[in-house]
Design a protein around this motif. Structure first.
Motif, PDB file in Angstrom:
ATOM      1  N   SER A  53     -10.073  -1.283  40.057  1.00 50.37           N
ATOM      2  CA  SER A  53      -9.071  -2.345  39.975  1.00 50.37           C
ATOM      3  C   SER A  53      -7.894  -2.052  40.909  1.00 50.37           C
ATOM      4  O   SER A  53      -7.369  -2.959  41.579  1.00 50.37           O
ATOM      5  N   LEU A  54      -7.493  -0.777  40.983  1.00 49.35           N
ATOM      6  CA  LEU A  54      -6.402  -0.382  41.876  1.00 49.35           C
ATOM      7  C   LEU A  54      -6.765  -0.668  43.325  1.00 49.35           C
ATOM      8  O   LEU A  54      -5.946  -1.175  44.098  1.00 49.35           O
ATOM      9  N   TYR A  55      -7.996  -0.361  43.707  1.00 50.42           N
ATOM     10  CA  TYR A  55      -8.457  -0.633  45.071  1.00 50.42           C
ATOM     11  C   TYR A  55      -8.387  -2.127  45.380  1.00 50.42           C
ATOM     12  O   TYR A  55      -7.936  -2.539  46.458  1.00 50.42           O
ATOM     13  N   THR A  56      -8.803  -2.946  44.419  1.00 51.58           N
ATOM     14  CA  THR A  56      -8.772  -4.391  44.619  1.00 51.58           C
ATOM     15  C   THR A  56      -7.342  -4.884  44.827  1.00 51.58           C
ATOM     16  O   THR A  56      -7.080  -5.744  45.676  1.00 51.58           O
ATOM     17  N   ARG A  57      -6.388  -4.321  44.057  1.00 50.48           N
ATOM     18  CA  ARG A  57      -4.994  -4.772  44.156  1.00 50.48           C
ATOM     19  C   ARG A  57      -4.328  -4.299  45.435  1.00 50.48           C
ATOM     20  O   ARG A  57      -3.573  -5.036  46.066  1.00 50.48           O
TER      21      ARG A  57
END
Length: 364
Positions: free
Chosen positions: A178-182
């Motif tokens: 999720s962090l990578y996506t954000r």
């Protein structure tokens, strides 16, 4: 953000060569995972990218800039290690801010970055705690937060979840994805756990002995492994490997595997005398197939969503069968298993993939 280019990169410690002539292009904004067994060189490669290890040969470029001689502090990247390495006497807020303060960054900018990292990682309520008051997962979030506040071009992760228990690893995998996506920042992640690699990566690099065995998406590595090592390393439960003798009969390739009936493979080009035929446990069925065999159940592993059957061919070789849901099978039960020839992976006696020319195969 920035991509990364490695050209003929090598690393030697005296006479010991741990990385040899490695070439790799890491795309801007991708989540690349370096995976392989212990001692394959993945952590050494990551440390070379970070500037924590000198390279012996070749060049490393971040974006258009060659960084061979650039110190780690000047490479505009952040690294998260296996150990949390938090300052025990500092609060979470001070741990996040410490590195920025060392760079003499203005106080307002430090506060902005720390607040933004805390928001992204959802640790706002932990800011006044010290590391001894945190759980393992919370400590890892703080360690990741120290990387985020630097707003780097590249994030490097060196097995950051290996100290967590199984439940926390699953949770943190989801949070990192999720962090990578954000953030959308290029991330390079080292692990020996192929499940981590499969669930998080946009591309995977499989390493062995300092060499790249294959680069591709998780789907490409699972569905079309280029050699036996990749076939055996990627996928859980592990792929079944069957030794086969191949011969030409009436213009067709005939395969003979101990414990199975002979079958013909009309679309296998220039087949060697000996080969390894591989089939995923999920592709072995209990309701027939192009090739069938009588087996005996040796072990039943109930895993909740699936049952893993260890069955023995008449030759004695064990085959794994992934059977969905509950199972009434018991040790000693006699069964018939089967698989379709289109689900087989073929490898020559050197362990390299043999690609069928078309999708038709038939029994003799």
């Amino acid at each position: 953000m920035a991509g990364l280019t490695l050209r003929n990169v090598g690393k030697r410690y005296g006479a010991l060569s741990v990385i040899q002539g490695l070439n790799l292009d890491i795309r801007d904004g991708e989540f690349l995972v370096l995976v392989g067994p212990s001692g394959c060189g993945k952590s050494t490669l990551l440390r070379m990218i970070a500037g924590l290890e000198d390279i012996t040969d070749g060049t490393i470029a971040i974006g258009p800039k060659i960084v061979n001689d650039l110190p780690a502090s000047k490479r505009e990247l952040s690294m998260v290690f296996q150990s949390y390495a938090l300052y025990p006497h500092m609060t979470v807020a001070k741990n996040l801010a410490f590195g920025l303060q060392n760079f003499k960054m203005p106080k307002a900018e430090v506060e902005r970055r720390v607040a933004e990292a805390a928001r992204i990682l959802q640790i706002e309520k932990l800011m006044e705690r010290k590391p001894r008051q945190l759980s393992g997962g919370q400590k890892q979030r703080v360690a990741i937060g120290r990387a985020i506040v630097r707003e780097p071009q590249l994030f490097l992760f060196d097995e950051p979840l290996s100290n967590l228990d199984a439940e926390l690893r699953v949770q943190m995998r989801a949070e990192l994805a999720s962090l990578y996506t954000r953030l959308g920042t290029t991330m390079i992640y080292v692990t020996h756990d192929q499940v981590e690699a499969m669930t998080m990566a946009s591309r995977i690099v499989v390493l062995r002995g300092g060499h790249i065995e294959q680069v591709g998406t998780p789907q490409e590595l699972y569905e079309r492994p280029q050699n036996l090592f990749v076939a055996g390393f990627i996928g859980s439960p592990k792929i079944n490997m069957l030794q086969a003798n191949l011969s030409q009969v009436n213009g067709l390739t005939e395969a003979r595997v101990a414990g199975l009936p002979a079958f013909s493979i009309p679309n296998l080009p220039s087949a060697p005398a000996n080969a390894t035929l591989c089939v995923r446990p999920a592709d072995v069925r209990l309701d027939g197939g192009d090739v069938t065999a009588s087996v005996t159940v040796k072990l039943v592993e109930y895993l909740g969503s699936e049952t893993l059957l260890h069955v023995a061919l008449t030759s004695g070789q064990t085959v794994l069968v992934s059977h969905g849901g509950r199972s009434a099978f018991r040790m000693g039960d006699a069964l018939t298993i089967g698989f379709d020839l289109t689900d087989l992976h073929y490898f020559d006696d050197a362990g390299q993939r043999i690609e069928p020319t078309q999708n038709e195969s038939r029994l003799q």
